[in-house]
Design a protein around this motif. Structure first.
Motif, PDB file in Angstrom:
ATOM      1  N   SER A  16      -4.930  20.107  71.650  1.00 25.35           N
ATOM      2  CA  SER A  16      -4.982  21.548  71.953  1.00 25.35           C
ATOM      3  C   SER A  16      -5.486  21.797  73.360  1.00 25.35           C
ATOM      4  O   SER A  16      -5.243  22.858  73.936  1.00 25.35           O
ATOM      5  N   LEU A  19      -6.612  16.221  78.099  1.00 24.22           N
ATOM      6  CA  LEU A  19      -5.627  15.179  78.385  1.00 24.22           C
ATOM      7  C   LEU A  19      -4.509  15.143  77.330  1.00 24.22           C
ATOM      8  O   LEU A  19      -3.345  14.925  77.666  1.00 24.22           O
ATOM      9  N   ARG A  39      -8.850  20.001  65.707  1.00 23.61           N
ATOM     10  CA  ARG A  39      -9.601  20.564  64.576  1.00 23.61           C
ATOM     11  C   ARG A  39      -9.547  22.092  64.594  1.00 23.61           C
ATOM     12  O   ARG A  39      -9.341  22.729  63.574  1.00 23.61           O
ATOM     13  N   GLY A  40      -9.752  22.680  65.762  1.00 25.92           N
ATOM     14  CA  GLY A  40      -9.802  24.145  65.876  1.00 25.92           C
ATOM     15  C   GLY A  40      -8.398  24.747  65.842  1.00 25.92           C
ATOM     16  O   GLY A  40      -7.577  24.483  66.726  1.00 25.92           O
ATOM     17  N   ASP A  65      -9.103  17.052  61.329  1.00 27.64           N
ATOM     18  CA  ASP A  65      -9.893  16.046  62.051  1.00 27.64           C
ATOM     19  C   ASP A  65      -9.148  14.712  61.942  1.00 27.64           C
ATOM     20  O   ASP A  65      -9.097  14.114  60.859  1.00 27.64           O
ATOM     21  N   ALA A  89      -8.604  11.206  70.557  1.00 25.69           N
ATOM     22  CA  ALA A  89      -9.643  11.917  69.801  1.00 25.69           C
ATOM     23  C   ALA A  89     -10.775  12.168  70.781  1.00 25.69           C
ATOM     24  O   ALA A  89     -10.773  11.614  71.885  1.00 25.69           O
ATOM     25  N   ARG A 157     -13.698   1.148  72.322  1.00 30.34           N
ATOM     26  CA  ARG A 157     -12.397   1.064  73.022  1.00 30.34           C
ATOM     27  C   ARG A 157     -12.050  -0.389  73.370  1.00 30.34           C
ATOM     28  O   ARG A 157     -10.871  -0.733  73.463  1.00 30.34           O
ATOM     29  N   HIS A 186     -11.420  13.229  84.740  1.00 32.09           N
ATOM     30  CA  HIS A 186     -10.412  14.288  84.850  1.00 32.09           C
ATOM     31  C   HIS A 186     -11.088  15.636  84.573  1.00 32.09           C
ATOM     32  O   HIS A 186     -12.053  15.702  83.819  1.00 32.09           O
ATOM     33  N   THR A 188     -11.536  18.257  82.684  1.00 35.04           N
ATOM     34  CA  THR A 188     -11.365  18.817  81.329  1.00 35.04           C
ATOM     35  C   THR A 188     -12.753  19.202  80.799  1.00 35.04           C
ATOM     36  O   THR A 188     -13.769  18.946  81.457  1.00 35.04           O
TER      37      THR A 188
HETATM   38  P1  NAP Z   1     -11.421  17.476  75.811  1.00 37.37           P
HETATM   39  O1  NAP Z   1     -11.004  18.227  77.005  1.00 37.37           O
HETATM   40  O2  NAP Z   1     -12.779  17.683  75.243  1.00 37.37           O
HETATM   41  O3  NAP Z   1     -10.295  17.747  74.675  1.00 37.37           O
HETATM   42  C1  NAP Z   1     -10.392  17.113  73.496  1.00 37.37           C
HETATM   43  C2  NAP Z   1      -9.225  17.564  72.598  1.00 37.37           C
HETATM   44  O4  NAP Z   1      -9.259  16.772  71.448  1.00 37.37           O
HETATM   45  C3  NAP Z   1      -9.338  19.004  72.122  1.00 37.37           C
HETATM   46  O5  NAP Z   1      -8.041  19.526  71.917  1.00 37.37           O
HETATM   47  C4  NAP Z   1     -10.075  18.846  70.797  1.00 37.37           C
HETATM   48  O6  NAP Z   1      -9.851  19.969  69.958  1.00 37.37           O
HETATM   49  C5  NAP Z   1      -9.418  17.579  70.283  1.00 37.37           C
HETATM   50  N1  NAP Z   1     -10.240  16.795  69.372  1.00 37.37           N
HETATM   51  C6  NAP Z   1     -11.487  16.300  69.596  1.00 37.37           C
HETATM   52  N2  NAP Z   1     -11.918  15.619  68.517  1.00 37.37           N
HETATM   53  C7  NAP Z   1     -10.907  15.685  67.599  1.00 37.37           C
HETATM   54  C8  NAP Z   1     -10.759  15.180  66.292  1.00 37.37           C
HETATM   55  N3  NAP Z   1     -11.744  14.497  65.700  1.00 37.37           N
HETATM   56  N4  NAP Z   1      -9.604  15.421  65.630  1.00 37.37           N
HETATM   57  C9  NAP Z   1      -8.615  16.126  66.217  1.00 37.37           C
HETATM   58  N5  NAP Z   1      -8.696  16.627  67.460  1.00 37.37           N
HETATM   59  C10 NAP Z   1      -9.846  16.411  68.135  1.00 37.37           C
HETATM   60  O7  NAP Z   1     -11.347  15.901  76.067  1.00 37.37           O
HETATM   61  P2  NAP Z   1     -10.441  15.104  77.160  1.00 37.37           P
HETATM   62  O8  NAP Z   1     -11.131  15.135  78.459  1.00 37.37           O
HETATM   63  O9  NAP Z   1      -9.049  15.556  77.046  1.00 37.37           O
HETATM   64  O10 NAP Z   1     -10.612  13.610  76.628  1.00 37.37           O
HETATM   65  C11 NAP Z   1      -9.689  13.010  75.750  1.00 37.37           C
HETATM   66  C12 NAP Z   1     -10.140  11.570  75.520  1.00 37.37           C
HETATM   67  O11 NAP Z   1     -10.146  10.868  76.768  1.00 37.37           O
HETATM   68  C13 NAP Z   1     -11.546  11.446  74.942  1.00 37.37           C
HETATM   69  O12 NAP Z   1     -11.603  10.388  74.035  1.00 37.37           O
HETATM   70  C14 NAP Z   1     -12.389  11.126  76.165  1.00 37.37           C
HETATM   71  O13 NAP Z   1     -13.554  10.405  75.839  1.00 37.37           O
HETATM   72  C15 NAP Z   1     -11.422  10.286  76.969  1.00 37.37           C
HETATM   73  N6  NAP Z   1     -11.758  10.280  78.391  1.00 37.37           N
HETATM   74  C16 NAP Z   1     -11.781  11.421  79.102  1.00 37.37           C
HETATM   75  C17 NAP Z   1     -12.130  11.386  80.439  1.00 37.37           C
HETATM   76  C18 NAP Z   1     -12.182  12.654  81.275  1.00 37.37           C
HETATM   77  O14 NAP Z   1     -12.616  12.596  82.418  1.00 37.37           O
HETATM   78  N7  NAP Z   1     -11.747  13.797  80.790  1.00 37.37           N
HETATM   79  C19 NAP Z   1     -12.457  10.180  81.047  1.00 37.37           C
HETATM   80  C20 NAP Z   1     -12.425   9.016  80.291  1.00 37.37           C
HETATM   81  C21 NAP Z   1     -12.081   9.078  78.954  1.00 37.37           C
HETATM   82  P3  NAP Z   1     -10.904  20.339  68.768  1.00 37.37           P
HETATM   83  O15 NAP Z   1     -12.273  20.250  69.375  1.00 37.37           O
HETATM   84  O16 NAP Z   1     -10.509  21.713  68.349  1.00 37.37           O
HETATM   85  O17 NAP Z   1     -10.678  19.336  67.701  1.00 37.37           O
END
Ligand code: NAP
Length: 259
Positions: A16, A19, A39-40, A65, A89, A157, A186, A188
């Motif tokens: 939603s 990334l 989830r949301g 979830d 996730a 990981r 990134h 986010t």
């Molecule tokens: P984000 O902006 O917080 O977005 C997370 C997305 O995942 C939201 O849509 C959230 O929606 C959904 N989500 C979270 N937990 C969930 C669950 N248990 N079941 C279903 N949906 C779920 O995070 P992001 O930055 O895109 O990061 C994505 C992944 O990349 C994460 O694992 C993060 O650790 C990894 N990562 C990110 C970065 C970075 O810089 N952004 C760097 C390294 C690694 P709901 O909350 O509504 O479920």
């Protein structure tokens, strides 16, 4: 570039925002029908409608979830067999090595190792039977260069990366590729959460924490979800059929390594 995947179907987990949404949007732009999950329900339906309006593809939204067995069953039931799977996730919370107990590790492994493995196990037989499939796991740059405060992420990981390394080479002959996409920082909600943590720990402003982090990245900026999504869509394309078991880093050069 025509990615050659118009009309295929993709399940993009945790999509939603951030990334996952970037990956879903790039696949939709390539003409791929989607099953989205988060989830949301409100943010998820808003993203689903945004992508339907922008790209005219079919989008099914499943609020669940993805890290729980029940949530996963709901998503897999709605998705059926797909051509493309993007696993994702939320990441584990930051902390210190001495504070994590067994439950913390089990939770992290459930979310960031066992969930993507279960999703791959569900989709691989059908992909192999069809003679075509693409799987991209969103992992983290922490797989290549550990991030000390993200020890739970480093651990879970690494396990997923080992599974993919062996499995990708067992299924490639059936036209199915499995690769990992490793984000550095990134822009986010996750990055905002991490910068807030640094600001609090170092008693500086969030803006100072952000500038401090940007200074460590050769590109001097955070990546965007759009850039990340475009790379993911390429890895899911017809053109990437010979890319097998790779770990592709997108980090603006932050990991200082020759290869
Ligand atoms: P984000 O902006 O917080 O977005 C997370 C997305 O995942 C939201 O849509 C959230 O929606 C959904 N989500 C979270 N937990 C969930 C669950 N248990 N079941 C279903 N949906 C779920 O995070 P992001 O930055 O895109 O990061 C994505 C992944 O990349 C994460 O694992 C993060 O650790 C990894 N990562 C990110 C970065 C970075 O810089 N952004 C760097 C390294 C690694 P709901 O909350 O509504 O479920």
């Amino acid at each position: 570039m025509d990615l050659g995947i118009k009309g295929k179907t993709a399940l993009v987990c945790a999509s939603s925002k951030g990334l996952g949404k970037g990956c879903a949007a790039a696949l939709a732009a390539a003409g791929v029908d989607l099953i989205l999950n988060a989830r949301g329900a409100d943010a998820l339906e808003a993203t689903a409608q945004e992508l339907r309006d922008a790209h005219g593809v079919k989008v099914t939204a499943v609020a669940a979830d993805i890290t729980s067995p029940e949530g996963r069953a709901k998503v897999l039931d709605a998705a059926g067999q797909v051509d493309i799977l993007v696993t994702n996730a939320g990441g584990p919370p930051p902390g210190l090595w001495k504070d994590w107990g067994r439950d913390d590790f089990i939770n992290a492994m459930d979310a960031n190792m066992l969930t993507p493995i279960a999703l791959m196990q569900a989709m691989l037989p059908g992909m192999m039977e069809n003679g075509w499939g693409r799987i991209v796991n969103i992992t983290s740059g922490s797989v290549k260069a550990p991030i000390p405060q993200l020890g739970l992420s480093n651990t879970a990981r690494a396990g997923l990366t080992g599974f993919v390394a062996g499995t990708a080479r067992q299924v490639a002959e059936k036209g199915v590729t499995i690769n990992n996409l490793l984000p550095g920082i990134h822009a986010t909600d996750r990055a905002v959460m991490l910068d807030n943590g640094v600001a609090k720990a170092q008693d500086i402003s969030v803006d100072q924490a952000t500038q401090q982090r940007k200074a460590t990245i050769p590109a001097r900026r955070y990546g965007t979800a759009e850039e990340f999504g475009s790379t993911c869509a390429f890895m899911c394309s017809q053109h990437a059929g010979f890319m097998v078991g790779q770990n592709i880093v997108l980090d603006g050069g932050a990991i200082n390594a020759t290869i």
